[in-house]
Design an enzyme around this catalytic site. Sequence first.
Site, short mmCIF file in Angstrom:
data_model
loop_
_atom_site.label_atom_id
_atom_site.label_comp_id
_atom_site.label_asym_id
_atom_site.label_seq_id
_atom_site.Cartn_x
_atom_site.Cartn_y
_atom_site.Cartn_z
N LEU A 1 0.86 -1.18 0.00
CA LEU A 1 0.00 0.00 0.00
C LEU A 1 0.89 1.23 0.00
O LEU A 1 2.00 1.21 0.52
CB LEU A 1 -0.89 0.03 1.25
CG LEU A 1 -1.86 -1.12 1.48
CD1 LEU A 1 -2.66 -0.88 2.76
CD2 LEU A 1 -2.79 -1.30 0.29
N ASP A 2 0.41 2.33 -0.57
CA ASP A 2 1.15 3.58 -0.48
C ASP A 2 1.35 3.94 0.99
O ASP A 2 0.54 3.59 1.85
CB ASP A 2 0.38 4.70 -1.19
CG ASP A 2 0.25 4.48 -2.68
OD1 ASP A 2 1.09 3.73 -3.24
OD2 ASP A 2 -0.69 5.03 -3.28
N ARG A 3 2.39 4.68 1.26
CA ARG A 3 2.72 5.04 2.64
C ARG A 3 1.54 5.72 3.35
O ARG A 3 1.25 5.42 4.51
CB ARG A 3 3.94 5.96 2.64
CG ARG A 3 4.36 6.45 4.01
CD ARG A 3 5.62 7.29 3.93
NE ARG A 3 5.45 8.46 3.10
CZ ARG A 3 4.94 9.62 3.54
NH1 ARG A 3 4.57 9.74 4.81
NH2 ARG A 3 4.83 10.65 2.73
#
Length: 468
Positions: free
Chosen positions: A191-193
């Site tokens: 997942l994106d940060r």
Amino acid sequence: MSASNSDSPKTSKTRQEIKEERKKALKQRRQQKKEHKEVGFSNDILKQTEYYFENGLRKVYPYYFGWNTTAKERWFDRTLLDIYSTEFSRATVNQSVENLIESGKIRCNGQVKPLDYKVKNGDRISHIKHRHEIPVLADKIKIIYDDDNFLVVDKPCSIPIHPCGKYRYNSLSIILIKEMGYSNLRTMYRLDRLTSGLVILAKNLKSSLLVDKHIKDRTAQKTYLCRVNGEFPTERITVDKPIDSASKKIGMFWVDCDNGKEALTEFERISFNGKTSLVKCFPKTGRTHQIRIHLQYLGYPIVNDPLYNQPTVWGPSNGKNGIYEFSKKQIEENFLKIHTFEAWIIKQESSENEIDEKETVSKYDTSDIAAKRKNSQDDQNDNKKQKIEFNLVKSSNEVDDEFEADPSLPAFDGTKLTKDDECFECKQIYRDPVRSELTMYLHALSYKFDDLEFKTEFPLWAREDFNG
């Protein structure tokens, strides 16, 4: 009379058959070795530093970290000074590359080299850096599911999955092993940060391959939640615009119908509160930033998306309908003007008793840093000669209703703080980020494949009474 040899049954194997059997046996041994191979990080690496907690943030004490790489062909017959000045400028920002080479922080084959040394084929380059990590939210990592095959967690926003950039110990993979004791975990997707939500980690190779196959075959059913600007249409919407890189340097993407890769996302509105809409997202492909880019394309970007809800970066259209008023180079430059680490530095101004700035910075000790943590407006250093003006973009006293402090978590301990005279970041005092700067309203809600389904609770911003 005895029978001739030609009439006896043939039992010997051909050379080709023997070769094939050996290849098969070797493949089986490699597979067995792979299945039992431990993944993750060594104990030596995990002991390099420790966590501490304050102001609702998880922080890491600075530590020394080494990068190692083998010389690439394009580096041959070039000096270390040339290579680092042109290709590693972000790793040596505000530092003298000459000093790093002469002091041995940058080495070649483990040796200190002169500035005019030219890199050759086979050279091994290393760089020792006093590393400062960016704080992340101290929210608890919730365990959704845990058995012999899978660990499923609800990842808080602001924490990257893997070590990257200025995040290493403040990454999910290291937090899980260092703080929670989960080792030998395999990640199948990321997942994106800034994206929160469901992350599935496999505990063995078989489970990892199962999930990986579903992701590659696009048979995994993924559901995300987001909150977007404006009143999203009531009908279900499908976006199939291809996506390509807009800037590899900073990891930005955009819709590119000519050169982009296939991307497909379906959207369905859940509610509208008069200002923003809560939307379910069903990505059918897995391109980087896919949901965020397709929402930008529709003209309903995620409310607090720092990358794809920035008209000053993309142009007045903000990417709606794939319209970008700026070139790739301009978009990159616009983004770097807004998102720079210097925005986190507390500016320093000399008082009446002006002294040399370098001397003042070098005299900071842990008591000064501890005083800064209390957010006083007129902090002074030990010699009382320089006043620090706290030019905060946002007050770090911002009330954080979503965080519940745990008194058992370790607080800051000045005796564990290391300093390096040549480290630029050691000479600065940084303000703490606040929750609003570490949050994006995008959440991985559920994953389903075969007879397995994992699901998290709705985040606070997805509740019916949310008015943001």
